[in-house]
Motif scaffolding. Structure first.
Motif, mmCIF file in Angstrom:
data_model
loop_
_atom_site.group_PDB
_atom_site.id
_atom_site.type_symbol
_atom_site.label_atom_id
_atom_site.label_comp_id
_atom_site.label_asym_id
_atom_site.label_seq_id
_atom_site.Cartn_x
_atom_site.Cartn_y
_atom_site.Cartn_z
ATOM 1 N N ALA A 1 0.823 -1.210 0.000
ATOM 2 C CA ALA A 1 0.000 0.000 0.000
ATOM 3 C C ALA A 1 0.854 1.255 0.000
ATOM 4 C CB ALA A 1 -0.930 -0.005 1.207
ATOM 5 N N ALA A 2 2.050 1.168 0.609
ATOM 6 C CA ALA A 2 2.949 2.325 0.665
ATOM 7 C C ALA A 2 3.464 2.718 -0.714
ATOM 8 C CB ALA A 2 4.120 2.032 1.598
ATOM 9 N N LEU A 3 3.355 1.826 -1.692
ATOM 10 C CA LEU A 3 3.821 2.137 -3.039
ATOM 11 C C LEU A 3 2.898 3.098 -3.778
ATOM 12 C CD1 LEU A 3 5.022 -1.351 -4.354
ATOM 13 C CD2 LEU A 3 6.394 0.491 -3.369
ATOM 14 N N MET A 4 1.723 3.376 -3.235
ATOM 15 C CA MET A 4 0.787 4.258 -3.914
ATOM 16 C C MET A 4 1.338 5.669 -4.067
ATOM 17 S SD MET A 4 -1.702 2.333 -4.790
ATOM 18 C CE MET A 4 -0.377 1.157 -4.995
ATOM 19 N N THR A 5 2.272 6.056 -3.211
ATOM 20 C CA THR A 5 2.862 7.392 -3.299
ATOM 21 C C THR A 5 4.288 7.358 -3.853
ATOM 22 O OG1 THR A 5 3.610 7.234 -0.994
ATOM 23 C CG2 THR A 5 1.459 8.260 -1.399
ATOM 24 N N ALA A 6 4.737 6.190 -4.318
ATOM 25 C CA ALA A 6 6.103 6.053 -4.826
ATOM 26 C C ALA A 6 6.156 6.301 -6.331
ATOM 27 C CB ALA A 6 6.641 4.655 -4.516
ATOM 28 N N LYS A 7 7.265 6.835 -6.795
ATOM 29 C CA LYS A 7 7.458 7.047 -8.224
ATOM 30 C C LYS A 7 7.824 5.721 -8.898
ATOM 31 C CE LYS A 7 9.109 11.819 -7.762
ATOM 32 N NZ LYS A 7 10.237 12.748 -8.027
ATOM 33 N N PRO A 8 7.362 5.498 -10.117
ATOM 34 C CA PRO A 8 7.697 4.257 -10.837
ATOM 35 C C PRO A 8 9.085 4.345 -11.481
ATOM 36 C CG PRO A 8 6.240 5.606 -12.174
ATOM 37 C CD PRO A 8 6.391 6.328 -10.861
ATOM 38 N N ASP A 9 10.096 4.434 -10.631
ATOM 39 C CA ASP A 9 11.456 4.585 -11.142
ATOM 40 C C ASP A 9 12.391 3.466 -10.692
ATOM 41 O OD1 ASP A 9 11.809 5.181 -8.469
ATOM 42 O OD2 ASP A 9 12.371 7.288 -8.789
#
Length: 328
Positions: free
Chosen positions: A86-94
């Motif tokens: 769920a924490a990946l929702m604010t992460a950049k796809p890099d």
């Protein structure tokens, strides 16, 4: 048991050497097509010190040496192992922020409102391993067989307690199914990971475990006993321990986990991460660690992993409805 924050965010540096110092035996089929520009963070869905944490530290160390950047493992425990993805929702796809993704994330949205979709909001990178399930007691437990345990659960419903990784997790669903089949009733105590539930069992705070193989070393050193394996067949390591199926109870614990990134992760980054993590996961040192905790690699490439996730998410709801966790 040591008190821990509700959402532990302990970050552990697990690697920091350059690609030129790659560990012996870790050979990629080809040079990575993408390399990170800064450290990679992996969110671990369970508490520090559990098998998932140990696994990711070791794999991260090897990947860090190949990709030339540190790999950091950060605990995001809670909500049956779903806080990490769920924490990946604010992460950049890099490619610099990843998460361990357990099968719980494919169940949870069926019975709890979430702000993410279990397949559409993630880039699936690689399968990692699968937890091995059993019913385990302390060595001095009065229950010598699984029949003794079930008899106690019938004679005194809800008196005896068991630990798992959380409400709606694989261990919890497994026990709901077992209770329905044998007519026993126990009280569920959820924990954030294997390190916590092992402390609780050894301290006498719970009566037995119904979850994955964090118990392995404790069985091996004589502090715990396995009453029954919740697997398809007996394990070669414990040839004298029966399965529930052998006892006439058709129940199997299933709980693979893998690595995901934010959605829309570029294919070149996905492929590079897959190459590095897949090779690290098959390194002899990693295989030895998994064997110690009664686990094996769960091999899935990005395409296979996504296909598994989509299939399981669509097929698991009837089981959750039967367990009373989801509505039709």
């Amino acid at each position: 048991m040591t008190d821990q924050p509700t959402h532990p965010r302990r970050r552990t540096v697990v690697a920091g050497l350059g690609a030129a110092l790659a560990a012996p035996g870790l050979a990629l089929a080809q040079a990575p097509r993408w390399k990170p520009e800064r450290p990679i963070t992996i969110y671990n869905p369970f508490a520090v010190g559990g098998i998932t944490d140990l696994h990711m530290r070791l794999v991260g160390e090897k990947v860090g040496k190949v990709l030339g950047q540190q790999v950091l493992v950060e605990a995001r425990a809670g909500a049956a192992g779903t806080l990490a993805p769920a924490a990946l929702m604010t992460a950049k796809p890099d490619g610099h922020t990843l998460a361990v993704y357990t099968i719980n994330s494919l169940r949870y949205p069926h019975y709890q409102p979430v702000n993410w979709h279990p397949t559409k909001d993630f880039s699936f990178i690689t399968g990692l391993s699968s937890y091995t399930f059993a019913l385990v007691v302390k060595a001095d437990s009065p229950w010598k067989t699984v029949e003794d345990l079930f008899a106690a659960g019938k004679a005194s419903p809800e008196k005896h307690t068991y630990g798992t990784s959380g409400i709606g997790g694989s261990g919890h669903l497994m026990m709901i199914e077992i209770e329905q089949k044998v007519g026993s009733k126990f009280t569920h105590i959820p924990y954030k990971g294997g390190a916590e539930w092992m402390q609780a069992l050894l301290a006498g705070q719970i009566d037995f475990l119904a979850d994955a193989s964090q118990w392995g070393p404790f069985v091996d050193d004589g502090r715990c006993r396995i009453l029954a394996m919740v697997t398809e067949t007996r394990l070669p390591k414990y040839p004298n321990v029966p399965t529930l199926r052998e006892r006439g109870i058709d129940a199997i614990g299933q709980s693979p986990y893998g690595l995901v990134g934010p959605k829309d992760l570029p294919p070149a980054i996905v492929q590079s991460l897959y190459d590095a993590f897949n090779d690290a996961n098959n390194d002899p040192a990693t295989l030895e660690l998994l064997s110690r905790y009664i686990q094996v690699p769960w091999k899935k490439n990005p395409t296979e992993y996504r296909a598994f996730a989509e299939g399981y998410f669509n097929s698991v709801k009837p089981l959750l409805i039967k367990a009373g966790l989801a509505k039709a």
